[in-house]
Design a protein around this motif. Structure first.
Motif, PDB file in Angstrom:
ATOM      1  N   ARG A 154     -70.704  -8.965 -38.342  1.00  0.00           N
ATOM      2  CA  ARG A 154     -71.027  -8.469 -39.461  1.00  0.00           C
ATOM      3  C   ARG A 154     -72.443  -7.753 -40.228  1.00  0.00           C
ATOM      4  NH1 ARG A 154     -70.792 -13.050 -42.677  1.00  0.00           N
ATOM      5  NH2 ARG A 154     -68.619 -14.490 -42.245  1.00  0.00           N
ATOM      6  N   ALA A 155     -72.702  -7.457 -39.294  1.00  0.00           N
ATOM      7  CA  ALA A 155     -74.282  -6.386 -38.955  1.00  0.00           C
ATOM      8  C   ALA A 155     -73.136  -4.678 -38.668  1.00  0.00           C
ATOM      9  CB  ALA A 155     -74.851  -7.130 -37.921  1.00  0.00           C
ATOM     10  N   ALA A 156     -72.593  -5.034 -38.103  1.00  0.00           N
ATOM     11  CA  ALA A 156     -71.696  -3.639 -38.406  1.00  0.00           C
ATOM     12  C   ALA A 156     -71.131  -3.386 -39.051  1.00  0.00           C
ATOM     13  CB  ALA A 156     -70.995  -3.734 -36.925  1.00  0.00           C
ATOM     14  N   ARG A 157     -70.730  -3.804 -39.533  1.00  0.00           N
ATOM     15  CA  ARG A 157     -69.771  -3.545 -41.027  1.00  0.00           C
ATOM     16  C   ARG A 157     -70.280  -3.066 -41.909  1.00  0.00           C
ATOM     17  NH1 ARG A 157     -64.528  -5.278 -42.025  1.00  0.00           N
ATOM     18  NH2 ARG A 157     -65.444  -5.087 -44.025  1.00  0.00           N
ATOM     19  N   VAL A 158     -72.159  -2.601 -41.783  1.00  0.00           N
ATOM     20  CA  VAL A 158     -73.180  -2.036 -42.631  1.00  0.00           C
ATOM     21  C   VAL A 158     -73.637  -1.193 -42.336  1.00  0.00           C
ATOM     22  CG1 VAL A 158     -73.018  -3.960 -44.897  1.00  0.00           C
ATOM     23  CG2 VAL A 158     -74.410  -3.934 -42.354  1.00  0.00           C
ATOM     24  N   GLY A 159     -72.882  -0.990 -40.752  1.00  0.00           N
ATOM     25  CA  GLY A 159     -73.404   0.248 -39.913  1.00  0.00           C
ATOM     26  C   GLY A 159     -75.021  -0.224 -39.185  1.00  0.00           C
ATOM     27  N   PHE A 160     -75.368  -1.908 -39.089  1.00  0.00           N
ATOM     28  CA  PHE A 160     -76.099  -2.322 -38.811  1.00  0.00           C
ATOM     29  C   PHE A 160     -75.773  -2.821 -37.310  1.00  0.00           C
ATOM     30  CE2 PHE A 160     -80.036  -4.548 -36.533  1.00  0.00           C
ATOM     31  CZ  PHE A 160     -80.600  -4.109 -36.757  1.00  0.00           C
ATOM     32  N   ASP A 161     -75.321  -1.171 -35.990  1.00  0.00           N
ATOM     33  CA  ASP A 161     -74.781  -1.160 -34.593  1.00  0.00           C
ATOM     34  C   ASP A 161     -75.250   0.087 -33.528  1.00  0.00           C
ATOM     35  OD1 ASP A 161     -72.738  -2.258 -32.794  1.00  0.00           O
ATOM     36  OD2 ASP A 161     -71.919  -1.310 -34.288  1.00  0.00           O
ATOM     37  N   TRP A 162     -74.728  -0.186 -32.301  1.00  0.00           N
ATOM     38  CA  TRP A 162     -75.338   0.515 -31.962  1.00  0.00           C
ATOM     39  C   TRP A 162     -74.375   0.987 -31.649  1.00  0.00           C
ATOM     40  CZ3 TRP A 162     -76.749  -4.114 -29.863  1.00  0.00           C
ATOM     41  CH2 TRP A 162     -78.701  -4.683 -29.276  1.00  0.00           C
ATOM     42  N   PRO A 163     -74.575   2.921 -31.236  1.00  0.00           N
ATOM     43  CA  PRO A 163     -73.474   3.769 -31.200  1.00  0.00           C
ATOM     44  C   PRO A 163     -72.130   3.722 -30.127  1.00  0.00           C
ATOM     45  CG  PRO A 163     -75.524   5.045 -30.263  1.00  0.00           C
ATOM     46  CD  PRO A 163     -75.532   3.549 -30.480  1.00  0.00           C
ATOM     47  N   ASP A 164     -72.451   3.429 -29.706  1.00  0.00           N
ATOM     48  CA  ASP A 164     -71.274   3.005 -28.677  1.00  0.00           C
ATOM     49  C   ASP A 164     -71.764   1.897 -27.026  1.00  0.00           C
ATOM     50  OD1 ASP A 164     -73.456   4.360 -26.142  1.00  0.00           O
ATOM     51  OD2 ASP A 164     -72.447   5.869 -27.047  1.00  0.00           O
ATOM     52  N   ALA A 165     -71.212   1.362 -26.008  1.00  0.00           N
ATOM     53  CA  ALA A 165     -71.896   0.517 -25.020  1.00  0.00           C
ATOM     54  C   ALA A 165     -72.416   0.832 -24.514  1.00  0.00           C
ATOM     55  CB  ALA A 165     -70.133  -0.131 -24.341  1.00  0.00           C
ATOM     56  N   ASP A 166     -72.589   2.472 -23.708  1.00  0.00           N
ATOM     57  CA  ASP A 166     -73.887   3.075 -22.765  1.00  0.00           C
ATOM     58  C   ASP A 166     -75.539   2.581 -23.463  1.00  0.00           C
ATOM     59  OD1 ASP A 166     -72.811   3.573 -21.327  1.00  0.00           O
ATOM     60  OD2 ASP A 166     -72.325   5.600 -21.762  1.00  0.00           O
ATOM     61  N   ALA A 167     -76.105   3.063 -25.472  1.00  0.00           N
ATOM     62  CA  ALA A 167     -77.058   2.226 -25.999  1.00  0.00           C
ATOM     63  C   ALA A 167     -76.544   0.845 -25.521  1.00  0.00           C
ATOM     64  CB  ALA A 167     -76.620   3.102 -26.726  1.00  0.00           C
ATOM     65  N   ILE A 168     -75.915  -0.270 -25.781  1.00  0.00           N
ATOM     66  CA  ILE A 168     -76.271  -1.076 -25.742  1.00  0.00           C
ATOM     67  C   ILE A 168     -76.510  -1.788 -24.327  1.00  0.00           C
ATOM     68  CG2 ILE A 168     -75.314  -4.078 -25.343  1.00  0.00           C
ATOM     69  CD1 ILE A 168     -72.718  -2.682 -27.709  1.00  0.00           C
ATOM     70  N   LEU A 169     -76.168  -1.444 -23.008  1.00  0.00           N
ATOM     71  CA  LEU A 169     -76.708  -1.362 -21.530  1.00  0.00           C
ATOM     72  C   LEU A 169     -77.580  -0.639 -21.822  1.00  0.00           C
ATOM     73  CD1 LEU A 169     -73.347  -0.336 -20.135  1.00  0.00           C
ATOM     74  CD2 LEU A 169     -74.464  -2.677 -19.864  1.00  0.00           C
ATOM     75  N   ALA A 170     -78.249   0.210 -22.632  1.00  0.00           N
ATOM     76  CA  ALA A 170     -79.753   0.743 -22.023  1.00  0.00           C
ATOM     77  C   ALA A 170     -81.144  -0.434 -22.960  1.00  0.00           C
ATOM     78  CB  ALA A 170     -79.834   1.465 -22.959  1.00  0.00           C
ATOM     79  N   LYS A 171     -80.431  -1.093 -23.887  1.00  0.00           N
ATOM     80  CA  LYS A 171     -81.215  -2.057 -24.388  1.00  0.00           C
ATOM     81  C   LYS A 171     -81.373  -3.668 -23.639  1.00  0.00           C
ATOM     82  CE  LYS A 171     -83.194  -4.895 -27.564  1.00  0.00           C
ATOM     83  NZ  LYS A 171     -84.137  -4.511 -27.921  1.00  0.00           N
ATOM     84  N   LEU A 172     -79.827  -4.352 -23.101  1.00  0.00           N
ATOM     85  CA  LEU A 172     -79.728  -4.895 -21.972  1.00  0.00           C
ATOM     86  C   LEU A 172     -80.709  -4.777 -21.275  1.00  0.00           C
ATOM     87  CD1 LEU A 172     -78.321  -7.555 -20.809  1.00  0.00           C
ATOM     88  CD2 LEU A 172     -76.792  -6.129 -19.679  1.00  0.00           C
ATOM     89  N   ALA A 173     -80.833  -3.310 -20.377  1.00  0.00           N
ATOM     90  CA  ALA A 173     -82.254  -3.058 -19.082  1.00  0.00           C
ATOM     91  C   ALA A 173     -83.606  -3.327 -20.114  1.00  0.00           C
ATOM     92  CB  ALA A 173     -81.404  -1.968 -18.960  1.00  0.00           C
ATOM     93  N   GLU A 174     -83.484  -3.539 -21.265  1.00  0.00           N
ATOM     94  CA  GLU A 174     -85.072  -3.003 -21.820  1.00  0.00           C
ATOM     95  C   GLU A 174     -85.332  -4.915 -21.933  1.00  0.00           C
ATOM     96  OE1 GLU A 174     -86.672  -2.925 -26.468  1.00  0.00           O
ATOM     97  OE2 GLU A 174     -85.529  -1.836 -26.056  1.00  0.00           O
ATOM     98  N   GLU A 175     -84.225  -5.525 -22.047  1.00  0.00           N
ATOM     99  CA  GLU A 175     -84.470  -7.052 -22.432  1.00  0.00           C
ATOM    100  C   GLU A 175     -84.503  -7.764 -20.650  1.00  0.00           C
ATOM    101  OE1 GLU A 175     -85.052  -8.536 -24.757  1.00  0.00           O
ATOM    102  OE2 GLU A 175     -84.416  -7.332 -26.111  1.00  0.00           O
ATOM    103  N   THR A 176     -83.476  -7.039 -20.063  1.00  0.00           N
ATOM    104  CA  THR A 176     -84.287  -7.281 -18.448  1.00  0.00           C
ATOM    105  C   THR A 176     -85.153  -7.539 -17.814  1.00  0.00           C
ATOM    106  OG1 THR A 176     -81.972  -6.891 -18.123  1.00  0.00           O
ATOM    107  CG2 THR A 176     -83.292  -7.284 -16.403  1.00  0.00           C
ATOM    108  N   ALA A 177     -86.209  -5.928 -18.380  1.00  0.00           N
ATOM    109  CA  ALA A 177     -87.091  -6.006 -17.862  1.00  0.00           C
ATOM    110  C   ALA A 177     -88.844  -6.828 -18.573  1.00  0.00           C
ATOM    111  CB  ALA A 177     -87.357  -4.416 -17.990  1.00  0.00           C
ATOM    112  N   GLU A 178     -88.377  -7.476 -20.056  1.00  0.00           N
ATOM    113  CA  GLU A 178     -88.704  -7.950 -20.616  1.00  0.00           C
ATOM    114  C   GLU A 178     -88.606  -9.055 -20.182  1.00  0.00           C
ATOM    115  OE1 GLU A 178     -87.617  -7.747 -24.895  1.00  0.00           O
ATOM    116  OE2 GLU A 178     -88.780  -5.366 -24.632  1.00  0.00           O
ATOM    117  N   LEU A 179     -87.862  -9.782 -19.996  1.00  0.00           N
ATOM    118  CA  LEU A 179     -87.306 -11.507 -19.103  1.00  0.00           C
ATOM    119  C   LEU A 179     -88.438 -11.234 -17.821  1.00  0.00           C
ATOM    120  CD1 LEU A 179     -86.452 -13.852 -19.043  1.00  0.00           C
ATOM    121  CD2 LEU A 179     -84.479 -13.449 -17.784  1.00  0.00           C
TER     122      LEU A 179
END
Length: 264
Positions: A154-179
């Motif tokens: 739903r959020a992506a339908r209004v443009g609130f989205d990462w540009p590609d899978a690599d960007a999401i993987l970078a976010k996953l690495a960030e969240e992993t570091a926070e955990l």
């Protein structure tokens, strides 16, 4: 009367009899809330039969799921709210309304165009129900992983989205570091919060890769179950159990099972 009509009429009659004053005590005691968990369970059992390519099982599970619809409709009829016929008419009208390229004058569409039109129609229906906002109308009782995917879609339908899978993987690495940073604190609430963020990012990644997150996790569960049982079989062949081994020994079994699967 055709077979489908006769069979459905029989099922409706059976449910009415079960809910009658002299019917089944258990069935009479139920209400919407008490039956809801069974409805969810039956839907998952349908999915499981499909996953296993078990058509006889699918027939049985679809019957169980249909019974849930009949049960809810009967309880609503007893309260004077609606009956099964109203449920059937409602979904028929909705299908016609959402497929104007089939039942109306709209031009024919390919799958992508139909998906877009379907979402626009759903948005219009939500607005008519005064469900305002991009995220309105998403059931809170959906499985968490499924709801996460729907929220991000739903959020992506209004443009609130990462540009590609690599960007999401970078976010996953960030969240992993926070955990990892929270591990030292052993603060359960903050750990749960960070772990939830990781699950949410993974749901986003599945959506971006156009992979069914729930089916992917079910596959991983089945793979683990299959391999673990194979490990137990290896241990049993040696007259032992897994509990007789240290972790290194169990990991050796795991490696052997994986190698056997690759060889097959």
């Amino acid at each position: 009367m055709d077979d489908a009509t006769a069979a459905l009429r029989d099922l409706l009659s059976i449910m009415a009899r079960l809910r009658a004053p002299d019917g089944c005590p258990w069935d009479r005691e139920q209400d919407f809330a008490s039956i809801a968990p069974y409805t969810i369970e039956e839907a998952f059992e349908v999915a499981d039969a499909i996953e296993r390519h078990d058509l006889p099982g699918l027939q049985d599970e679809l019957g169980d799921l249909l019974l849930q619809v009949v049960f809810h409709a009967r309880m609503a009829e007893e309260q004077g709210a609606f009956d099964f016929a109203a449920v059937a008419r409602s979904i028929s009208q909705k299908m016609i309304r959402r497929h104007p390229h089939v039942f109306g004058e709209a031009a024919s569409r390919d799958t992508a165009e139909q998906n877009e039109a379907w979402e626009r129609q759903k948005e219009a229906e939500r607005s008519a129900r005064q469900e305002i906002g991009t995220l309105a109308g998403l059931p809170r009782n959906l499985p968490a992983l499924v709801r996460a995917v729907k929220l991000t879609r739903r959020a992506a339908r209004v443009g609130f989205d990462w540009p590609d899978a690599d960007a999401i993987l970078a976010k996953l690495a960030e969240e992993t570091a926070e955990l990892r940073a929270e591990l030292a604190t052993r603060h359960r609430e903050r750990l749960a919060d960070e772990l939830g963020d990781m699950f949410f990012v993974l749901a986003n990644l599945a959506r971006k890769l156009e992979i069914d997150a729930e089916a992917s996790l079910r596959h991983a569960n089945a793979k683990f179950e299959r391999r673990f049982k194979a490990m137990e079989a290896l241990a049993a062949a040696e007259g032992k159990t897994l509990a007789d081994h240290e972790l290194d020994g169990m990991e050796d079994y795991w490696r052997r099972v994986k190698e056997a699967e690759r060889g097959a």
